[in-house]
Scaffold this motif. Structure first.
Motif, PDB file in Angstrom:
ATOM      1  N   ALA A  99      13.475  10.118  14.547  1.00 45.86           N
ATOM      2  CA  ALA A  99      14.896  10.483  14.582  1.00 45.86           C
ATOM      3  C   ALA A  99      15.088  11.597  15.600  1.00 45.86           C
ATOM      4  CB  ALA A  99      15.369  10.941  13.209  1.00 45.86           C
ATOM      5  N   TYR A 100      16.256  11.592  16.255  1.00 46.59           N
ATOM      6  CA  TYR A 100      16.599  12.591  17.255  1.00 46.59           C
ATOM      7  C   TYR A 100      17.965  13.169  16.926  1.00 46.59           C
ATOM      8  CZ  TYR A 100      18.002  14.694  21.671  1.00 46.59           C
ATOM      9  OH  TYR A 100      18.438  15.571  22.616  1.00 46.59           O
ATOM     10  N   GLN A 101      18.086  14.521  16.934  1.00 46.74           N
ATOM     11  CA  GLN A 101      19.363  15.186  16.667  1.00 46.74           C
ATOM     12  C   GLN A 101      20.169  15.271  17.959  1.00 46.74           C
ATOM     13  OE1 GLN A 101      18.507  19.027  14.968  1.00 46.74           O
ATOM     14  NE2 GLN A 101      18.496  18.205  12.900  1.00 46.74           N
ATOM     15  N   VAL A 102      21.206  14.447  18.060  1.00 41.66           N
ATOM     16  CA  VAL A 102      22.095  14.486  19.207  1.00 41.66           C
ATOM     17  C   VAL A 102      22.954  15.746  19.129  1.00 41.66           C
ATOM     18  CG1 VAL A 102      23.930  13.270  20.434  1.00 41.66           C
ATOM     19  CG2 VAL A 102      22.102  11.970  19.326  1.00 41.66           C
ATOM     20  N   THR A 103      23.489  16.027  17.935  1.00 41.74           N
ATOM     21  CA  THR A 103      24.218  17.264  17.631  1.00 41.74           C
ATOM     22  C   THR A 103      23.709  17.759  16.286  1.00 41.74           C
ATOM     23  OG1 THR A 103      26.031  16.214  16.406  1.00 41.74           O
ATOM     24  CG2 THR A 103      26.282  16.363  18.818  1.00 41.74           C
ATOM     25  N   ASP A 104      24.327  18.823  15.761  1.00 43.07           N
ATOM     26  CA  ASP A 104      23.917  19.302  14.439  1.00 43.07           C
ATOM     27  C   ASP A 104      24.196  18.282  13.345  1.00 43.07           C
ATOM     28  OD1 ASP A 104      22.972  21.662  15.462  1.00 43.07           O
ATOM     29  OD2 ASP A 104      24.790  22.806  15.007  1.00 43.07           O
ATOM     30  N   GLN A 105      25.194  17.412  13.544  1.00 45.62           N
ATOM     31  CA  GLN A 105      25.540  16.425  12.527  1.00 45.62           C
ATOM     32  C   GLN A 105      25.039  15.012  12.851  1.00 45.62           C
ATOM     33  OE1 GLN A 105      28.115  18.706  13.454  1.00 45.62           O
ATOM     34  NE2 GLN A 105      27.587  19.884  11.655  1.00 45.62           N
ATOM     35  N   ARG A 118      18.954   3.120  14.305  1.00 40.31           N
ATOM     36  CA  ARG A 118      19.750   3.763  13.275  1.00 40.31           C
ATOM     37  C   ARG A 118      20.607   4.879  13.855  1.00 40.31           C
ATOM     38  NH1 ARG A 118      17.067   3.873   8.122  1.00 40.31           N
ATOM     39  NH2 ARG A 118      17.346   6.122   8.035  1.00 40.31           N
ATOM     40  N   ALA A 119      21.747   5.119  13.220  1.00 47.29           N
ATOM     41  CA  ALA A 119      22.598   6.264  13.537  1.00 47.29           C
ATOM     42  C   ALA A 119      23.053   6.855  12.208  1.00 47.29           C
ATOM     43  CB  ALA A 119      23.807   5.842  14.361  1.00 47.29           C
ATOM     44  N   SER A 120      23.012   8.191  12.101  1.00 48.52           N
ATOM     45  CA  SER A 120      23.324   8.871  10.844  1.00 48.52           C
ATOM     46  C   SER A 120      24.207  10.088  11.095  1.00 48.52           C
ATOM     47  CB  SER A 120      22.042   9.341  10.144  1.00 48.52           C
ATOM     48  OG  SER A 120      21.114   8.299   9.987  1.00 48.52           O
ATOM     49  N   PHE A 121      25.013  10.399  10.080  1.00 50.82           N
ATOM     50  CA  PHE A 121      25.816  11.620  10.083  1.00 50.82           C
ATOM     51  C   PHE A 121      25.314  12.515   8.958  1.00 50.82           C
ATOM     52  CE2 PHE A 121      29.347  14.276   8.721  1.00 50.82           C
ATOM     53  CZ  PHE A 121      29.760  14.821   9.946  1.00 50.82           C
ATOM     54  N   LYS A 122      24.920  13.767   9.294  1.00 53.16           N
ATOM     55  CA  LYS A 122      24.403  14.714   8.299  1.00 53.16           C
ATOM     56  C   LYS A 122      25.534  15.627   7.838  1.00 53.16           C
ATOM     57  CE  LYS A 122      22.020  18.461   9.182  1.00 53.16           C
ATOM     58  NZ  LYS A 122      21.041  19.452   9.550  1.00 53.16           N
ATOM     59  N   PHE A 123      25.655  15.782   6.524  1.00 51.19           N
ATOM     60  CA  PHE A 123      26.697  16.628   5.943  1.00 51.19           C
ATOM     61  C   PHE A 123      26.237  18.054   5.827  1.00 51.19           C
ATOM     62  CE2 PHE A 123      27.391  12.339   4.485  1.00 51.19           C
ATOM     63  CZ  PHE A 123      28.737  12.157   4.764  1.00 51.19           C
ATOM     64  N   ALA A 174      21.599   5.886   3.060  1.00 50.40           N
ATOM     65  CA  ALA A 174      22.010   7.215   2.613  1.00 50.40           C
ATOM     66  C   ALA A 174      20.774   7.920   2.080  1.00 50.40           C
ATOM     67  CB  ALA A 174      23.068   7.123   1.527  1.00 50.40           C
ATOM     68  N   GLY A 175      20.676   9.226   2.365  1.00 47.85           N
ATOM     69  CA  GLY A 175      19.495   9.936   1.905  1.00 47.85           C
ATOM     70  C   GLY A 175      19.657  11.438   1.964  1.00 47.85           C
ATOM     71  N   TYR A 176      18.572  12.113   1.655  1.00 48.29           N
ATOM     72  CA  TYR A 176      18.515  13.569   1.690  1.00 48.29           C
ATOM     73  C   TYR A 176      17.154  13.981   2.232  1.00 48.29           C
ATOM     74  CZ  TYR A 176      18.428  18.454   0.347  1.00 48.29           C
ATOM     75  OH  TYR A 176      18.341  19.825   0.383  1.00 48.29           O
ATOM     76  N   ASN A 177      17.153  14.950   3.155  1.00 45.69           N
ATOM     77  CA  ASN A 177      15.921  15.547   3.679  1.00 45.69           C
ATOM     78  C   ASN A 177      15.916  17.038   3.366  1.00 45.69           C
ATOM     79  OD1 ASN A 177      14.809  13.263   4.963  1.00 45.69           O
ATOM     80  ND2 ASN A 177      16.071  13.593   6.764  1.00 45.69           N
ATOM     81  N   TRP A 202      16.670  19.940   9.559  1.00 48.90           N
ATOM     82  CA  TRP A 202      16.841  18.586   9.034  1.00 48.90           C
ATOM     83  C   TRP A 202      17.307  18.575   7.580  1.00 48.90           C
ATOM     84  CZ3 TRP A 202      16.606  14.584  12.330  1.00 48.90           C
ATOM     85  CH2 TRP A 202      16.033  14.832  13.575  1.00 48.90           C
ATOM     86  N   THR A 203      17.516  19.732   6.963  1.00 48.75           N
ATOM     87  CA  THR A 203      17.914  19.790   5.560  1.00 48.75           C
ATOM     88  C   THR A 203      19.355  19.318   5.394  1.00 48.75           C
ATOM     89  OG1 THR A 203      16.410  21.603   5.080  1.00 48.75           O
ATOM     90  CG2 THR A 203      18.250  21.311   3.574  1.00 48.75           C
ATOM     91  N   GLY A 204      19.557  18.412   4.435  1.00 46.48           N
ATOM     92  CA  GLY A 204      20.909  17.979   4.104  1.00 46.48           C
ATOM     93  C   GLY A 204      21.002  16.503   3.771  1.00 46.48           C
ATOM     94  N   PHE A 205      22.165  16.147   3.219  1.00 42.99           N
ATOM     95  CA  PHE A 205      22.470  14.749   2.931  1.00 42.99           C
ATOM     96  C   PHE A 205      22.931  14.070   4.210  1.00 42.99           C
ATOM     97  CE2 PHE A 205      22.949  16.695  -1.243  1.00 42.99           C
ATOM     98  CZ  PHE A 205      22.288  15.779  -2.048  1.00 42.99           C
ATOM     99  N   TYR A 206      22.671  12.778   4.327  1.00 40.74           N
ATOM    100  CA  TYR A 206      23.107  12.019   5.492  1.00 40.74           C
ATOM    101  C   TYR A 206      23.496  10.601   5.072  1.00 40.74           C
ATOM    102  CZ  TYR A 206      18.313  10.234   5.354  1.00 40.74           C
ATOM    103  OH  TYR A 206      17.132   9.676   4.951  1.00 40.74           O
ATOM    104  N   LEU A 207      24.315   9.982   5.912  1.00 40.24           N
ATOM    105  CA  LEU A 207      24.827   8.628   5.674  1.00 40.24           C
ATOM    106  C   LEU A 207      24.900   7.939   7.023  1.00 40.24           C
ATOM    107  CD1 LEU A 207      26.240   6.638   3.663  1.00 40.24           C
ATOM    108  CD2 LEU A 207      28.378   7.754   4.289  1.00 40.24           C
ATOM    109  N   GLY A 208      24.537   6.654   7.076  1.00 35.31           N
ATOM    110  CA  GLY A 208      24.571   5.982   8.370  1.00 35.31           C
ATOM    111  C   GLY A 208      24.440   4.484   8.282  1.00 35.31           C
TER     112      GLY A 208
END
Length: 191
Positions: free
Chosen positions: A150-156, A186-191, A76-79, A45-51
């Motif tokens: 939150a659920y990871q559909v893919t890595d991003q 919610r839907a988010s994209f992790k960088f 927008a956030g960071y985990n 779950w580490t990284g910046f995300y936007l959604g």
């Protein structure tokens, strides 16, 4: 000569017999151990995300007025994933047009702190922080707390939901405060 032939024949037979078998048990090498199986549990779950998010905002004012309306916004956030424990921060903004007996709540902005447990591809978390509601009679800063998943559909890509409880003392100089509950997908994209 016959003696020589007989001795040669006996030596040949005995030599053949000596090489025919082995009197020592062979050494059997154990089979190599199989390589360890690594199970990919997902959950980095580490990284910046936007959604973005869409949901429902339900408010009750201290003067008895109440209402609800659809809300939609961005976040927008960071985990940071510490193994099974995840800690993060987030900013989000929801626009709405919630009518409270002639007065409206136009938007809610939040600064969040999040703490959760990494179940692999699922992250369950609690959150809290400061919220600012912009209304037709002025803005008010309050606090909020809630839970999310939150659920990871893919890595991003991640999808999830949140339920937040807000408390505002007084909107503008109206003398009227209120409580609000928001539920969002919610839907988010992790960088």
């Amino acid at each position: 000569m016959t003696r020589f032939v007989a001795m040669t024949a006996i030596a040949t037979v005995m030599g053949s017999a000596a090489f025919a078998g082995n009197l020592v048990e062979p050494v059997v090498e154990p089979a190599p151990a199989p390589a360890p199986v690594v199970i990919n549990e997902g959950g980095d779950w580490t990284g910046f995300y936007l959604g973005g998010q869409v949901g429902q905002l339900d408010a009750d004012a201290s003067n008895g007025a109440s209402g609800d309306d659809t809300s939609y916004g961005v976040h927008a956030g960071y985990n940071h994933d510490f193994g099974r424990f995840v800690l993060g921060g987030e900013l989000d903004y929801d626009a709405t047009d919630l009518d409270l007996s002639g007065e409206t709540i136009d938007s809610v902005a939040r600064a969040k702190v999040k703490a959760g447990y990494d179940f692999g591809k699922v992250l369950a978390y609690v959150t809290g922080g400061v919220a600012e509601a912009d209304t037709s009679v002025g803005s008010e800063t309050g606090d909020f707390y809630g839970v999310g998943l939150a659920y990871q559909v893919t890595d991003q890509w991640q999808i999830g939901g949140e339920v937040l409880e807000h408390d505002f003392d007084e909107f503008g100089d109206s003398g009227v405060g209120g409580d609000a509950t928001s539920v969002s997908l919610r839907a988010s994209f992790k960088f």
